[in-house]
Scaffold this motif. Sequence first.
Motif, PDB file in Angstrom:
ATOM      1  N   UNK A 127      46.288  29.218  43.885  1.00 19.62           N
ATOM      2  CA  UNK A 127      45.479  29.903  42.862  1.00 19.62           C
ATOM      3  C   UNK A 127      44.292  29.006  42.489  1.00 19.62           C
ATOM      4  N   UNK A 128      43.100  29.609  42.463  1.00 15.31           N
ATOM      5  CA  UNK A 128      41.894  28.826  42.182  1.00 15.31           C
ATOM      6  C   UNK A 128      41.072  29.523  41.099  1.00 15.31           C
ATOM      7  N   UNK A 129      40.132  28.777  40.495  1.00 17.41           N
ATOM      8  CA  UNK A 129      39.062  29.446  39.752  1.00 17.41           C
ATOM      9  C   UNK A 129      38.041  29.853  40.815  1.00 17.41           C
ATOM     10  N   UNK A 130      37.679  31.114  40.855  1.00 16.37           N
ATOM     11  CA  UNK A 130      36.866  31.571  41.990  1.00 16.37           C
ATOM     12  C   UNK A 130      35.592  30.729  42.124  1.00 16.37           C
ATOM     13  N   UNK A 131      35.266  30.380  43.349  1.00 12.20           N
ATOM     14  CA  UNK A 131      34.103  29.524  43.600  1.00 12.20           C
ATOM     15  C   UNK A 131      32.856  30.354  43.863  1.00 12.20           C
ATOM     16  N   UNK A 132      33.036  31.668  43.983  1.00 12.51           N
ATOM     17  CA  UNK A 132      31.916  32.584  44.184  1.00 12.51           C
ATOM     18  C   UNK A 132      32.388  33.985  43.775  1.00 12.51           C
ATOM     19  N   UNK A 133      31.457  34.920  43.674  1.00 17.18           N
ATOM     20  CA  UNK A 133      31.860  36.280  43.319  1.00 17.18           C
ATOM     21  C   UNK A 133      32.274  37.068  44.561  1.00 17.18           C
ATOM     22  N   UNK A 134      32.222  36.421  45.733  1.00 13.96           N
ATOM     23  CA  UNK A 134      32.553  37.128  46.975  1.00 13.96           C
ATOM     24  C   UNK A 134      33.969  37.713  47.030  1.00 13.96           C
ATOM     25  N   UNK A 135      34.993  37.102  46.371  1.00 12.41           N
ATOM     26  CA  UNK A 135      36.305  37.752  46.434  1.00 12.41           C
ATOM     27  C   UNK A 135      36.274  39.206  45.953  1.00 12.41           C
ATOM     28  N   UNK A 136      35.315  39.547  45.097  1.00 10.44           N
ATOM     29  CA  UNK A 136      35.230  40.944  44.645  1.00 10.44           C
ATOM     30  C   UNK A 136      34.906  41.865  45.829  1.00 10.44           C
ATOM     31  N   UNK A 137      34.146  41.333  46.804  1.00  5.64           N
ATOM     32  CA  UNK A 137      33.904  42.091  48.051  1.00  5.64           C
ATOM     33  C   UNK A 137      35.218  42.482  48.696  1.00  5.64           C
ATOM     34  N   UNK A 138      36.074  41.448  48.904  1.00  4.67           N
ATOM     35  CA  UNK A 138      37.342  41.692  49.595  1.00  4.67           C
ATOM     36  C   UNK A 138      38.196  42.684  48.810  1.00  4.67           C
ATOM     37  N   UNK A 139      38.261  42.484  47.490  1.00  4.62           N
ATOM     38  CA  UNK A 139      39.071  43.388  46.657  1.00  4.62           C
ATOM     39  C   UNK A 139      38.540  44.825  46.722  1.00  4.62           C
TER      40      UNK A 139
ATOM     41  N   UNK B 272      38.721  39.352  38.953  1.00  2.00           N
ATOM     42  CA  UNK B 272      39.221  38.260  38.100  1.00  2.00           C
ATOM     43  C   UNK B 272      38.549  36.914  38.392  1.00  2.00           C
ATOM     44  N   UNK B 273      38.450  36.076  37.358  1.00  2.85           N
ATOM     45  CA  UNK B 273      37.893  34.732  37.537  1.00  2.85           C
ATOM     46  C   UNK B 273      38.953  33.775  38.062  1.00  2.85           C
ATOM     47  N   UNK B 274      40.204  34.003  37.670  1.00  2.00           N
ATOM     48  CA  UNK B 274      41.308  33.243  38.255  1.00  2.00           C
ATOM     49  C   UNK B 274      41.749  34.039  39.475  1.00  2.00           C
ATOM     50  N   UNK B 275      41.579  33.433  40.639  1.00  2.00           N
ATOM     51  CA  UNK B 275      41.676  34.198  41.875  1.00  2.00           C
ATOM     52  C   UNK B 275      42.666  33.539  42.831  1.00  2.00           C
ATOM     53  N   UNK B 276      43.272  34.329  43.691  1.00  2.00           N
ATOM     54  CA  UNK B 276      44.172  33.727  44.670  1.00  2.00           C
ATOM     55  C   UNK B 276      43.347  33.116  45.794  1.00  2.00           C
ATOM     56  N   UNK B 277      43.920  32.106  46.402  1.00  2.00           N
ATOM     57  CA  UNK B 277      43.316  31.457  47.563  1.00  2.00           C
ATOM     58  C   UNK B 277      42.957  32.510  48.611  1.00  2.00           C
ATOM     59  N   UNK B 278      43.843  33.512  48.725  1.00  2.00           N
ATOM     60  CA  UNK B 278      43.633  34.545  49.748  1.00  2.00           C
ATOM     61  C   UNK B 278      42.289  35.258  49.563  1.00  2.00           C
ATOM     62  N   UNK B 279      42.029  35.778  48.358  1.00  2.00           N
ATOM     63  CA  UNK B 279      40.784  36.525  48.147  1.00  2.00           C
ATOM     64  C   UNK B 279      39.556  35.619  48.137  1.00  2.00           C
ATOM     65  N   UNK B 280      39.742  34.403  47.595  1.00  2.00           N
ATOM     66  CA  UNK B 280      38.585  33.510  47.468  1.00  2.00           C
ATOM     67  C   UNK B 280      38.151  32.954  48.836  1.00  2.00           C
ATOM     68  N   UNK B 281      39.128  32.742  49.737  1.00  2.00           N
ATOM     69  CA  UNK B 281      38.810  32.118  51.037  1.00  2.00           C
ATOM     70  C   UNK B 281      39.251  32.960  52.235  1.00  2.00           C
ATOM     71  N   UNK B 282      40.561  33.210  52.309  1.00  2.00           N
ATOM     72  CA  UNK B 282      41.125  33.717  53.549  1.00  2.00           C
ATOM     73  C   UNK B 282      40.566  35.082  53.941  1.00  2.00           C
TER      74      UNK B 282
END
Length: 344
Positions: A165-177, A132-142
């Motif tokens: 909740x943030x607009x993802x600043x990178x595609x890296x949260x997809x890694x975590x997911x 998702x492009x709208x991402x939780x702080x957890x996936x985007x950073x933590x």
Amino acid sequence: MDLITALEGLAPELERGLDQASSLEELEGLRVDFLGRKGRLAQIMGRLPQLAPDRRPAVGQAANRVKERCNALFEARKSALEAGRDAQALARFDPSLPGRAPWRGSLHPTTLVTEEICHIFTGLGFEVVSGPEVESDYYNFEALNMPPEHPARDMQDTLYITDKVVLRTHTSPVQARTMLSRKPPLAVVAPGKVYRRDSDLTHTPMFHQIEGLMVGEGISMAHLRGTLTAFVRAVFGGDTQTRFRPSFFPFTEPSAEVDISCCMCGGKGQVDGEPCRVCKTTGWVEILGCGMVDPAVYAAVGYSSDVSGFAFGLGVERVAMLKYGIGDLRMFFENDVRFLGQFA
Ligand SMILES: [Zn+2]
């Protein structure tokens, strides 16, 4: 003049006018002139109240007759002129002429490059995934080894929707997911839009990234180098040189930035004796960031410490600018068809 005489004079006069009219425009002019709201017939009828009441019915009847007659004359002439026009058009029509080609759309250069990059990586055994492009702080950073107080968060100008909740600043949260939903071994690339609070000549608030991740047993920096070198040669040509410079990212250790030999000057730093504006005479341009996934990230997603892997991220617009020699990032977002049409 007697009103009935005046009325009866209208039809012959119209007929003469119609005979001389050679176009539908002239015809319409005559119609307005004779039958329009302020036309000749209306003007004559405007004098009706001046008549004695017992004379009015006869004049009214005459007016109706004249109006019908005028309409019939008008319609007859109109049909004749229309038939003539159609015949002329047909005479001019050359069925042997080639048709006009319809406008053909083309894919946006961002889409073209995204598809090309995904194609290269799927050829290397990677799978395309999305998040998702709208991402939780957890996936985007933590989950990427950036807890709330982590200084690396300052590197990102984040667009917050709420505190968490943030607009993802990178595609890296997809890694975590991906890592949370799958077990290794895995190899994925994740293309998509990312958002930063940043806007100037070389930054836009929305742009496109592609993230890559490979995790398994025995994955080393050598795999990383081999994969990325194969990738840049597929995009920029087989002669392209690569250079890995040490860098820092919170979720990889060690980390590197990858430069490629400048595709504008061929790594010489000069074009026709002039300093190369793409690499600023260095002969190298930065293309992506990468590194070995930090063990803290594995711990966060519950992987065993036996696995290792690498991750990388690159800007799609950056690759497209270098590949196609586009000098201005804004071209990607202005949707000027003179620009976009060149990619058909
Ligand atoms: Zn150059």
